[in-house]
Design a protein around this motif. Structure first.
Motif, short mmCIF file in Angstrom:
data_model
loop_
_atom_site.label_atom_id
_atom_site.label_comp_id
_atom_site.label_asym_id
_atom_site.label_seq_id
_atom_site.Cartn_x
_atom_site.Cartn_y
_atom_site.Cartn_z
N ALA A 11 -18.58 5.61 4.78
CA ALA A 11 -17.50 6.59 4.98
C ALA A 11 -16.54 6.11 6.08
CB ALA A 11 -18.08 7.96 5.33
N ARG A 12 -17.09 5.57 7.15
CA ARG A 12 -16.24 5.04 8.23
C ARG A 12 -15.40 3.87 7.74
NH1 ARG A 12 -20.93 5.60 11.85
NH2 ARG A 12 -21.36 3.47 11.23
N GLN A 13 -15.99 3.00 6.92
CA GLN A 13 -15.25 1.86 6.41
C GLN A 13 -14.09 2.32 5.51
OE1 GLN A 13 -18.44 -0.31 4.59
NE2 GLN A 13 -18.88 -1.50 6.42
N TRP A 14 -14.35 3.29 4.65
CA TRP A 14 -13.29 3.82 3.78
C TRP A 14 -12.22 4.53 4.59
CZ3 TRP A 14 -12.15 2.21 -0.76
CH2 TRP A 14 -13.14 1.70 -1.60
N ARG A 15 -12.64 5.24 5.64
CA ARG A 15 -11.66 5.93 6.48
C ARG A 15 -10.76 4.92 7.18
NH1 ARG A 15 -9.90 8.52 10.78
NH2 ARG A 15 -10.02 10.70 11.18
N PHE A 16 -11.37 3.86 7.71
CA PHE A 16 -10.59 2.81 8.37
C PHE A 16 -9.61 2.17 7.38
CE2 PHE A 16 -10.06 -1.72 9.40
CZ PHE A 16 -9.43 -1.59 10.62
N ALA A 17 -10.08 1.87 6.18
CA ALA A 17 -9.23 1.24 5.16
C ALA A 17 -8.08 2.17 4.77
CB ALA A 17 -10.06 0.87 3.94
N SER A 18 -8.36 3.47 4.64
CA SER A 18 -7.29 4.40 4.25
C SER A 18 -6.27 4.57 5.37
CB SER A 18 -7.88 5.75 3.84
OG SER A 18 -8.49 6.39 4.92
N ILE A 19 -6.71 4.58 6.61
CA ILE A 19 -5.79 4.66 7.75
C ILE A 19 -4.91 3.42 7.81
CG2 ILE A 19 -5.66 4.62 10.28
CD1 ILE A 19 -8.12 6.49 10.27
N LEU A 20 -5.52 2.26 7.62
CA LEU A 20 -4.77 1.01 7.63
C LEU A 20 -3.74 0.98 6.51
CD1 LEU A 20 -4.39 -1.81 8.84
CD2 LEU A 20 -6.17 -2.61 7.28
N LEU A 21 -4.13 1.40 5.32
CA LEU A 21 -3.21 1.44 4.19
C LEU A 21 -2.06 2.40 4.45
CD1 LEU A 21 -2.50 0.54 1.34
CD2 LEU A 21 -3.95 2.38 0.50
N ALA A 22 -2.35 3.55 5.02
CA ALA A 22 -1.31 4.54 5.33
C ALA A 22 -0.31 3.97 6.33
CB ALA A 22 -1.93 5.82 5.86
N ARG A 23 -0.79 3.26 7.34
CA ARG A 23 0.11 2.65 8.33
C ARG A 23 0.98 1.58 7.71
NH1 ARG A 23 -3.76 1.83 13.63
NH2 ARG A 23 -3.95 4.05 14.13
#
Length: 66
Positions: A11-23
């Motif tokens: 879940a943390r890895q997906w959250r990090f990836a989604s935050i990075l993609l949003a940025r």
């Protein structure tokens, strides 16, 4: 490591990836909008209520400071 221990990690890895993609998307849109606004002639910018000095702010935030 058990099955239940790996779930929060994923879940943390997906959250990090989604935050990075949003940025990345936000930066891409900012650059695209800035290029489009800078390509407009002054009379068109005036029609929509933007001056050349406002372009960076408008591209980043989508609104004028007024």
């Amino acid at each position: 490591m058990t099955q239940t221990e790996s779930v929060p990690r994923r879940a943390r890895q997906w959250r990090f990836a989604s935050i990075l993609l949003a940025r990345l998307l936000r930066r891409w849109r900012h650059r695209r909008d800035r290029r489009l606004l800078e390509a407009m002639p002054d009379f068109m910018l005036k029609d929509i209520g933007i001056s050349r000095s406002d372009i960076d702010h408008v591209a980043a935030h989508g609104e004028t400071t007024r």
